[in-house]
Enzyme design. Structure first.
Site, PDB file in Angstrom:
ATOM      1  N   MET A  30       0.831  -1.202   0.000  1.00  0.00           N
ATOM      2  CA  MET A  30       0.000   0.000   0.000  1.00  0.00           C
ATOM      3  C   MET A  30       0.870   1.259   0.000  1.00  0.00           C
ATOM      4  O   MET A  30       0.380   2.357   0.270  1.00  0.00           O
ATOM      5  CB  MET A  30      -0.946  -0.002   1.208  1.00  0.00           C
ATOM      6  CG  MET A  30      -1.916  -1.179   1.174  1.00  0.00           C
ATOM      7  SD  MET A  30      -3.422  -0.885   2.084  1.00  0.00           S
ATOM      8  CE  MET A  30      -2.784  -0.620   3.724  1.00  0.00           C
ATOM      9  N   LEU A  33       6.728   3.231   1.645  1.00  0.00           N
ATOM     10  CA  LEU A  33       7.604   2.056   1.774  1.00  0.00           C
ATOM     11  C   LEU A  33       8.718   2.262   2.785  1.00  0.00           C
ATOM     12  O   LEU A  33       9.297   3.338   2.886  1.00  0.00           O
ATOM     13  CB  LEU A  33       8.191   1.723   0.400  1.00  0.00           C
ATOM     14  CG  LEU A  33       7.148   1.454  -0.688  1.00  0.00           C
ATOM     15  CD1 LEU A  33       7.836   1.098  -2.002  1.00  0.00           C
ATOM     16  CD2 LEU A  33       6.172   0.364  -0.282  1.00  0.00           C
ATOM     17  N   HIS A  34       8.992   1.196   3.538  1.00  0.00           N
ATOM     18  CA  HIS A  34      10.086   1.182   4.512  1.00  0.00           C
ATOM     19  C   HIS A  34      10.921  -0.078   4.267  1.00  0.00           C
ATOM     20  O   HIS A  34      10.648  -0.838   3.317  1.00  0.00           O
ATOM     21  CB  HIS A  34       9.528   1.243   5.935  1.00  0.00           C
ATOM     22  CG  HIS A  34       8.445   0.242   6.205  1.00  0.00           C
ATOM     23  ND1 HIS A  34       8.672  -1.119   6.160  1.00  0.00           N
ATOM     24  CD2 HIS A  34       7.120   0.383   6.495  1.00  0.00           C
ATOM     25  CE1 HIS A  34       7.548  -1.771   6.431  1.00  0.00           C
ATOM     26  NE2 HIS A  34       6.581  -0.883   6.626  1.00  0.00           N
ATOM     27  N   HIS A  37       9.168  -3.449   3.506  1.00  0.00           N
ATOM     28  CA  HIS A  37       8.736  -3.649   2.116  1.00  0.00           C
ATOM     29  C   HIS A  37       9.947  -3.981   1.225  1.00  0.00           C
ATOM     30  O   HIS A  37       9.854  -4.828   0.324  1.00  0.00           O
ATOM     31  CB  HIS A  37       8.083  -2.383   1.561  1.00  0.00           C
ATOM     32  CG  HIS A  37       6.835  -1.953   2.277  1.00  0.00           C
ATOM     33  ND1 HIS A  37       6.777  -0.831   3.069  1.00  0.00           N
ATOM     34  CD2 HIS A  37       5.590  -2.485   2.300  1.00  0.00           C
ATOM     35  CE1 HIS A  37       5.548  -0.694   3.542  1.00  0.00           C
ATOM     36  NE2 HIS A  37       4.808  -1.680   3.101  1.00  0.00           N
ATOM     37  N   GLY A 149       4.905 -10.272   3.814  1.00  0.00           N
ATOM     38  CA  GLY A 149       5.630 -10.198   5.076  1.00  0.00           C
ATOM     39  C   GLY A 149       4.987 -11.057   6.155  1.00  0.00           C
ATOM     40  O   GLY A 149       3.758 -11.148   6.246  1.00  0.00           O
ATOM     41  N   ASP A 152       2.327  -9.543   8.895  1.00  0.00           N
ATOM     42  CA  ASP A 152       0.882  -9.721   8.777  1.00  0.00           C
ATOM     43  C   ASP A 152       0.628 -11.228   8.689  1.00  0.00           C
ATOM     44  O   ASP A 152       0.306 -11.765   7.624  1.00  0.00           O
ATOM     45  CB  ASP A 152       0.375  -8.964   7.549  1.00  0.00           C
ATOM     46  CG  ASP A 152       0.640  -7.471   7.671  1.00  0.00           C
ATOM     47  OD1 ASP A 152      -0.185  -6.774   8.233  1.00  0.00           O
ATOM     48  OD2 ASP A 152       1.722  -7.025   7.234  1.00  0.00           O
ATOM     49  N   LEU A 186       8.648  -2.685  11.782  1.00  0.00           N
ATOM     50  CA  LEU A 186       8.426  -1.528  10.909  1.00  0.00           C
ATOM     51  C   LEU A 186       7.018  -1.594  10.333  1.00  0.00           C
ATOM     52  O   LEU A 186       6.527  -2.670   9.983  1.00  0.00           O
ATOM     53  CB  LEU A 186       9.448  -1.507   9.768  1.00  0.00           C
ATOM     54  CG  LEU A 186      10.918  -1.390  10.158  1.00  0.00           C
ATOM     55  CD1 LEU A 186      11.781  -1.202   8.902  1.00  0.00           C
ATOM     56  CD2 LEU A 186      11.163  -0.244  11.138  1.00  0.00           C
TER      57      LEU A 186
END
Ligand code: AMP
Length: 282
Positions: A30, A33-34, A37, A149, A152, A186
């Site tokens: 979504m 980004l960090h 991601h 990831g 989740d 994160l």
């Protein structure tokens, strides 16, 4: 890296790649980004010649009163990060391209069982929105593999179930959680936290670590979970759930060895989630 906004351009570009025999990896996001991601992009890069990332703030997975409007949208920074991480193609459609008939009229994918409880209980309809958009992205991109990831955790289980039930020829790769130095997972939503809340937020992970250590050394589950719940509250977090499940999210039995602790808690208006896998003693 090219950014495409419409479906026909995406299909054409990917048909060319497929004709050349390239393996295609998908990384749905979504945006905002960090490094979490980017770990998905790196995992995709290792496994495929073409890495396709998507940025779509999916209205179908937000409930009434959730943060759809406030959700951070940072396309230019995201593009630079993706390019630097070796992403080949970004698909960033607008809502009308994805849901041309509107949200109410949209055909949906509903995954049973694994969506019950945990985040499914406090966010009704959330996973229907996730599985619908991810199923659509699978159909548009037709990737060989897709990276998600482990942060989740329930979402990853839902996607695995969707792919199995619909017999989709897509390998699902789970990528370990990327954390800040103080342990906080994160998340794009960490940006909502005030400095004081940000200072308390790592207690979520710290509580999971303490619980893992207790449970791995044979402590009673319900007593340990009650302690963990109280620890979260003492740190100013308002727990939504704190549960021990088998690693496939089924209920824990005497035979369960590989398990996962899952938690969601609010800090003010911000909802944080985290999880930690563990091995229960014989
Ligand atoms: P989002 O943009 O929040 O929908 O997340 C897109 C993908 O990035 C999902 O598969 C998430 O599980 C994954 N992701 C988000 N945060 C992290 C993290 N800290 N570590 C690993 N993966 C993550």
């Amino acid at each position: 890296m090219r950014t495409l906004r419409d479906i026909s351009a995406l299909r054409e570009t990917l048909n060319d790649a497929r004709r050349r025999g390239e393996r295609i990896a998908l990384v749905p996001t979504m945006g905002n980004l960090h490094d979490g991601h980017l770990a998905l992009v790196a995992a995709a890069r290792q496994r495929a010649e073409r890495v396709v990332a998507t940025i779509f703030v999916n209205p179908l997975q937000f409930g009434a009163g959730e943060d759809l409007d406030a959700y951070p949208r940072t396309l230019e920074e995201d593009q630079s990060r993706l390019e630097a991480a070796g992403c080949d193609l970004l698909f960033a459609p607008d809502t009308a391209a994805i849901y041309p008939r509107g949200l109410e009229a949209q055909t949906r994918i509903v995954v049973p069982e694994v969506t019950e409880g945990l985040c499914g209980a406090s966010r009704p309809g959330h996973f229907d929105g996730v599985s619908t958009v991810v199923g659509m992205l699978f159909n548009l991109v037709q990737p060989d593999l897709a990276c998600f990831g482990e942060k989740d955790y329930q979402q990853l289980a839902v996607i695995r179930r969707l792919v199995a039930d619909l017999h989709l020829p897509i390998e699902i790769v789970g990528v370990p959680i990327v954390r800040a130095a103080d342990g906080l997972a994160l998340s794009s939503r960490n940006g909502y936290l005030s400095p004081e809340q940000r200072a308390s937020a790592p207690r979520l992970y710290a509580t999971l670590c303490q619980l893992r250590d207790r449970l791995e050394s044979g402590a009673d589950t319900s007593t340990s979970l009650a302690h963990g719940w109280a620890d979260l509250q003492a740190a100013g977090l308002d727990p939504d759930y704190l549960e021990l499940r088998a690693s496939d999210l089924s209920p824990v039995t005497d035979a369960t060895r590989e398990a996962v602790l899952l938690a969601a808690a609010r800090l003010g208006a911000t909802r944080l989630i985290d999880n930690l896998t563990l091995t229960l003693p014989h």
